[in-house]
Write an enzyme that holds these catalytic residues in place. Structure first.
Site, PDB file in Angstrom:
ATOM      1  N   ASP A  31       0.847  -1.190   0.000  1.00 42.15           N
ATOM      2  CA  ASP A  31       0.000   0.000   0.000  1.00 42.15           C
ATOM      3  C   ASP A  31       0.887   1.246   0.000  1.00 42.15           C
ATOM      4  OD1 ASP A  31      -3.262   0.217   0.998  1.00 42.15           O
ATOM      5  OD2 ASP A  31      -2.083   2.062   0.889  1.00 42.15           O
ATOM      6  N   ASP A  47       3.887   1.633  -4.481  1.00 39.67           N
ATOM      7  CA  ASP A  47       3.016   2.442  -5.339  1.00 39.67           C
ATOM      8  C   ASP A  47       2.769   1.645  -6.618  1.00 39.67           C
ATOM      9  OD1 ASP A  47       1.830   4.225  -7.058  1.00 39.67           O
ATOM     10  OD2 ASP A  47       3.268   5.843  -6.706  1.00 39.67           O
ATOM     11  N   VAL A  48       1.516   1.266  -6.860  1.00 46.98           N
ATOM     12  CA  VAL A  48       1.225   0.414  -8.027  1.00 46.98           C
ATOM     13  C   VAL A  48       1.421   1.147  -9.358  1.00 46.98           C
ATOM     14  CG1 VAL A  48      -0.380  -1.029  -6.691  1.00 46.98           C
ATOM     15  CG2 VAL A  48      -1.292   0.815  -8.132  1.00 46.98           C
ATOM     16  N   ASN A  74      -6.116  -5.197  -5.681  1.00 47.02           N
ATOM     17  CA  ASN A  74      -7.265  -4.504  -5.088  1.00 47.02           C
ATOM     18  C   ASN A  74      -7.084  -2.991  -5.021  1.00 47.02           C
ATOM     19  OD1 ASN A  74      -9.634  -4.332  -2.986  1.00 47.02           O
ATOM     20  ND2 ASN A  74      -7.841  -3.423  -1.969  1.00 47.02           N
ATOM     21  N   TYR A 139     -14.336   6.215 -13.871  1.00 46.54           N
ATOM     22  CA  TYR A 139     -14.236   5.067 -12.964  1.00 46.54           C
ATOM     23  C   TYR A 139     -14.811   3.814 -13.637  1.00 46.54           C
ATOM     24  CZ  TYR A 139     -14.699   2.231  -8.735  1.00 46.54           C
ATOM     25  OH  TYR A 139     -14.614   1.216  -7.810  1.00 46.54           O
ATOM     26  N   LYS A 143     -12.970   0.231 -14.563  1.00 46.79           N
ATOM     27  CA  LYS A 143     -13.381  -1.077 -14.046  1.00 46.79           C
ATOM     28  C   LYS A 143     -13.871  -2.004 -15.172  1.00 46.79           C
ATOM     29  CE  LYS A 143     -12.283  -0.492  -9.725  1.00 46.79           C
ATOM     30  NZ  LYS A 143     -11.267  -1.324  -9.054  1.00 46.79           N
ATOM     31  N   ALA A 172     -19.646  -0.431  -1.042  1.00 46.21           N
ATOM     32  CA  ALA A 172     -19.195  -1.132   0.161  1.00 46.21           C
ATOM     33  C   ALA A 172     -18.835  -0.115   1.237  1.00 46.21           C
ATOM     34  CB  ALA A 172     -17.994  -2.008  -0.176  1.00 46.21           C
ATOM     35  N   THR A 174     -16.665   1.233   3.354  1.00 44.90           N
ATOM     36  CA  THR A 174     -15.218   1.292   3.606  1.00 44.90           C
ATOM     37  C   THR A 174     -14.828   2.754   3.833  1.00 44.90           C
ATOM     38  OG1 THR A 174     -14.577   1.719   1.315  1.00 44.90           O
ATOM     39  CG2 THR A 174     -14.901  -0.604   1.923  1.00 44.90           C
TER      40      THR A 174
END
Ligand code: NAI
Length: 238
Positions: A31, A47-48, A74, A139, A143, A172, A174
């Site tokens: 993360d 960092d992705v 994720n 977004y 996805k 969700a 979160t």
């Protein structure tokens, strides 16, 4: 089982990492901010959007966990707006995290996954991949790409014994949604609208999404690849 979970410092990723660990897996959470990751989980800063950062974190995870069987892609960020209101910089940024992040992690992980007898990749997709939601053009596009990439990777790697699936959550509960609600003019009304959008009349929990990810990651799902499992309070099907 040894697993890497990106975005494992919060929300769905952290819930998934905890569940996998409860079931006996060794888990590394990658993360930007792994400060919320507690023992026995291994928190690693990564960092992705940076291949060098991803390569170093995956190498560290493989060394500390003693191999790699499961990759949970994720990490993700959101964006509200239309094709007219989101800037091209925003488009590049969201696609870089949500789509290319999966590509970078998969490149780093595949050589290790090929050595596992129970290899699985699970991508966190979204109801936004298939539902036409207002103010979510960018977004949703990101996805939609995640779902298509999941199917294509499942085909590419079936002969390697690596299963590739995705989980498509509805809204969700979160920290992400908490931030959205905090920013709304009327958070209670916004929450009620999000709940009403799902036929069950409630948000899904991070733990419910984690359970679906853990299922797809486990040998119990050994015959399942190239599928999208919706955890969305009935939004897709009803
Ligand atoms: P969250 O914001 O609680 O957690 C996301 C985590 O990803 C954070 O810890 C963040 O630091 C990390 N992250 C963001 N950019 C990163 C990067 N460049 N490199 C490494 N880590 C990075 O969000 P939540 O809700 O747990 O979302 C997780 C995934 O679930 C995302 O892919 C999101 O698109 C997806 N999702 C969430 C839904 C929701 O309603 N919360 C619904 C459908 C899908």
């Amino acid at each position: 089982m040894a697993a890497v979970v990106t975005g494992g410092g919060s929300g769905i990723g952290l819930a998934t990492a905890r569940l996998l660990a409860e079931r006996g897996a060794k888990v590394a959470c990658l993360d930007l901010d792994p400060s919320g990751v507690e023992e026995p989980l291994l928190g690693l800063t990564a960092d992705v959007t940076d291949q060098d950062s991803v390569d170093a974190a995956v190498a560290a995870a493989v060394e500390r966990l003693g191999g790699l069987d499961v990759l949970v892609n994720n990490a993700g960020i959101g964006a509200q707006g239309t094709v007219e209101t989101n800037s091209l910089d925003e488009w590049h940024r969201v696609l870089d995290v949500n789509v290319l992040g999966i590509v970078r992690l998969s490149r780093a992980a595949l050589p290790h996954l090929r050595r596992s007898s129970n290899a699985a990749i699970v991508n966190t997709c979204s109801i936004a991949a298939t539902a036409g939601l207002p103010q979510r053009a960018l977004y949703s596009a990101s996805k939609g790409a995640v779902q298509s990439l999941t199917l294509a990777m499942a085909a590419d790697h079936v002969a390697d014994g690596i299963r590739v699936n995705c989980v498509n959550p509805g809204t969700a509960d979160t920290p992400w949604v908490g931030r959205l609600l905090d920013a709304a003019d009327d958070p209670a009304a916004e929450r009620a609208a999000l709940e009403a959008r799902q036929p069950m009349g409630r948000l899904v929990s991070a733990q419910e999404v984690a359970a679906a990810i853990a299922y797809l990651a486990s040998p119990v799902a050994a015959a399942t690849t190239g599928t999208a499992l919706f955890v969305d309070g009935g939004m897709q099907g009803l």
